[in-house]
Design an enzyme around this catalytic site. Structure first.
Site, PDB file in Angstrom:
ATOM      1  N   HIS A  29       0.866  -1.197   0.000  1.00 35.40           N
ATOM      2  CA  HIS A  29       0.000   0.000   0.000  1.00 35.40           C
ATOM      3  C   HIS A  29       0.891   1.232   0.000  1.00 35.40           C
ATOM      4  CE1 HIS A  29      -3.735   2.146   1.919  1.00 35.40           C
ATOM      5  NE2 HIS A  29      -3.038   2.963   1.127  1.00 35.40           N
ATOM      6  N   HIS A  31       1.401   4.887  -2.393  1.00 35.07           N
ATOM      7  CA  HIS A  31       1.069   5.774  -3.513  1.00 35.07           C
ATOM      8  C   HIS A  31       2.364   6.425  -3.965  1.00 35.07           C
ATOM      9  CE1 HIS A  31      -3.268   5.528  -2.477  1.00 35.07           C
ATOM     10  NE2 HIS A  31      -2.781   5.359  -1.260  1.00 35.07           N
ATOM     11  N   HIS A 213      -9.382   1.101  -1.467  1.00 35.25           N
ATOM     12  CA  HIS A 213      -9.361   1.720  -0.143  1.00 35.25           C
ATOM     13  C   HIS A 213     -10.786   1.638   0.422  1.00 35.25           C
ATOM     14  CE1 HIS A 213      -5.531   3.302  -1.357  1.00 35.25           C
ATOM     15  NE2 HIS A 213      -5.423   4.118  -0.328  1.00 35.25           N
ATOM     16  N   GLU A 216     -11.147   3.438   5.874  1.00 37.07           N
ATOM     17  CA  GLU A 216     -10.107   4.335   6.417  1.00 37.07           C
ATOM     18  C   GLU A 216     -10.862   5.411   7.204  1.00 37.07           C
ATOM     19  OE1 GLU A 216      -8.032   6.595   3.410  1.00 37.07           O
ATOM     20  OE2 GLU A 216      -6.433   7.218   4.792  1.00 37.07           O
ATOM     21  N   ASP A 294       1.874   3.988   2.866  1.00 31.95           N
ATOM     22  CA  ASP A 294       0.846   4.848   2.255  1.00 31.95           C
ATOM     23  C   ASP A 294       1.459   6.017   1.476  1.00 31.95           C
ATOM     24  OD1 ASP A 294      -1.756   5.465   1.576  1.00 31.95           O
ATOM     25  OD2 ASP A 294      -2.373   6.151   3.548  1.00 31.95           O
ATOM     26  N   ASP A 295       1.757   7.114   2.170  1.00 26.04           N
ATOM     27  CA  ASP A 295       2.347   8.307   1.544  1.00 26.04           C
ATOM     28  C   ASP A 295       3.507   8.773   2.421  1.00 26.04           C
ATOM     29  OD1 ASP A 295       0.208   8.924  -0.614  1.00 26.04           O
ATOM     30  OD2 ASP A 295      -0.952   8.641   1.226  1.00 26.04           O
TER      31      ASP A 295
HETATM   32  N1  ADE Z   1      -4.409   8.774  -1.899  1.00 19.64           N
HETATM   33  C1  ADE Z   1      -3.181   8.847  -1.363  1.00 19.64           C
HETATM   34  N2  ADE Z   1      -3.208   8.471  -0.089  1.00 19.64           N
HETATM   35  C2  ADE Z   1      -4.481   8.131   0.201  1.00 19.64           C
HETATM   36  C3  ADE Z   1      -5.141   7.643   1.361  1.00 19.64           C
HETATM   37  N3  ADE Z   1      -4.519   7.426   2.505  1.00 19.64           N
HETATM   38  N4  ADE Z   1      -6.466   7.425   1.278  1.00 19.64           N
HETATM   39  C4  ADE Z   1      -7.117   7.651   0.145  1.00 19.64           C
HETATM   40  N5  ADE Z   1      -6.548   8.098  -0.955  1.00 19.64           N
HETATM   41  C5  ADE Z   1      -5.229   8.331  -0.934  1.00 19.64           C
HETATM   42 ZN    ZN Z   2      -3.636   4.794   0.516  1.00 20.21          ZN
END
Ligand code: ADE
Ligand code: ZN
Length: 356
Positions: A29, A31, A213, A216, A294-295
């Protein structure tokens, strides 16, 4: 009311820390646009003459104080505006791979959001080419294993997702070694999985692996519908599944993987403190939980930072940490033989480090 601060946890023992750092692991996971560090973001802005809303790297970093998913997405999409050329996508992806190698990430399944770029006039082939060049180079040079998952932005329409799919399909053969799946991301609340039922059905027909997703910020119902309507194989995040005991039983029984992102959940205020995170409870309930970043450029750390943070705040032991990395390989979309090879590597690492 005064803010209640959590009780500080004892720091991780040095041997547990180095055990975690060396564990072979998979990231499921991630991005790629969320790996754009402020330094590279500024360099690309300068190279491409893109005007930023922040004067300095420090000012930009200071803006990374999010209150929810949308507050992050606003900055994330603004940041992605510096990506114009194939070389930009290549450099961003190559920088992520450096982190993977440092963190002993053996395999990564990478989300990318073409709509973020095509709506700015960037050709979808530019996006594919830059990311794929870095991934192929890393495979060649270091045996680094990876895959690409093209994700639809759920705040846009299903029609827009169809247009993106149609634009990408002519590239499928050229990227058949990498492009394996389809995902769904962006603003969850108010954009339920069923909004994308038709396009996901088409993607299933085309033989793509499917993820989305869900859970969340959205309710457990979104997780159920991602499974029942979109027929996804994995749920990205899924932490709110815990609110529905029947869903929990189902996820455990089916061993549906949840790609959980602890530092992301903390930064986006899904949890107030990492000590409150339900990752350990989900794991103990028998769910196929994995740890992911994630990011990472926005949320304060890559894979090992996520593992170390939860190991400390949830007091995870070696057996639990091994289970999480095992899950990461088992939940991957790798062919069985590759999974087995990586699981054997994990077993070898654990026996060499005498786990009890
Ligand atoms: N795009 C990038 N990070 C995300 C996240 N945590 N949830 C949904 N979309 C995303
Ligand atoms: Zn994500």
């Amino acid at each position: 009311m005064p803010k209640i601060e959590p009780i500080p946890f004892p720091p991780l023992a040095a041997d547990l820390k180095s055990f975690i750092e060396g564990l072979p692991k998979a990231e499921l996971h991630l991005h790629i646009e969320g790996t754009l560090e402020p330094e590279l973001l500024f360099a690309l802005a300068q190279r491409n003459q893109v005007k930023l809303a922040y004067a300095t790297i420090e000012e930009l970093r200071a803006a990374y104080a999010f209150t929810d998913l949308q507050s992050f997405l606003d900055l994330y999409y603004a940041g992605a505006a510096v990506l114009l050329t194939e070389q930009d996508f290549y450099e961003m992806t190559a920088a992520y791979i450096v982190h993977c190698r440092a963190d002993n990430v053996r395999h990564a399944e990478i989300f990318f959001d073409p709509q973020t770029h095509t709506e700015r006039g960037i050709g979808i082939e530019v996006v594919f080419a830059g990311i794929a060049r870095a991934l192929r180079e890393a495979r060649q040079a270091h045996g680094f294993s990876s895959a690409m998952i093209m994700s639809f932005l759920r705040h846009l329409s299903e029609e827009d997702a169809f247009t993106t799919l149609e634009a990408a399909l002519p590239l499928r053969e050229q990227y058949q070694d990498l492009w394996i799946g389809i995902g769904l991301d962006s603003a969850e609340q108010g954009n339920p999985p069923e909004k994308f039922a038709k396009v996901f059905a088409r993607c299933a027909q085309l033989g793509f692996r499917l993820v989305a997703h869900a859970g969340e910020e959205g309710p457990p119902e979104y997780v159920r519908n991602a499974l029942d309507v979109l027929h996804v194989e994995r749920i990205d995040h899924g932490v709110r599944s815990e609110e529905d005991p029947i869903l929990m039983e189902r996820l455990a029984k089916q061993r549906t993987p949840l790609t959980v992102c602890p530092l992301s959940n903390l930064k986006l205020c899904v949890v107030s403190h990492l000590g409150d995170h339900n990752l350990a409870r989900l794991l103990h309930a028998g769910l196929a939980v994995t740890i992911n970043s994630d990011d990472p450029a926005y949320f304060g750390g890559y894979m090992n930072a996520n593992y170390l943070a939860v190991a400390e705040s949830l007091q995870l032991n070696r057996a639990e940490l091994i289970k999480l990395t095992r899950n990461s390989f088992e939940a991957s979309f790798l062919p069985t033989i590759e999974k087995q090879r990586l699981l054997e590597e994990l077993d070898g690492y654990c026996s060499a480090h005498q786990t009890h």
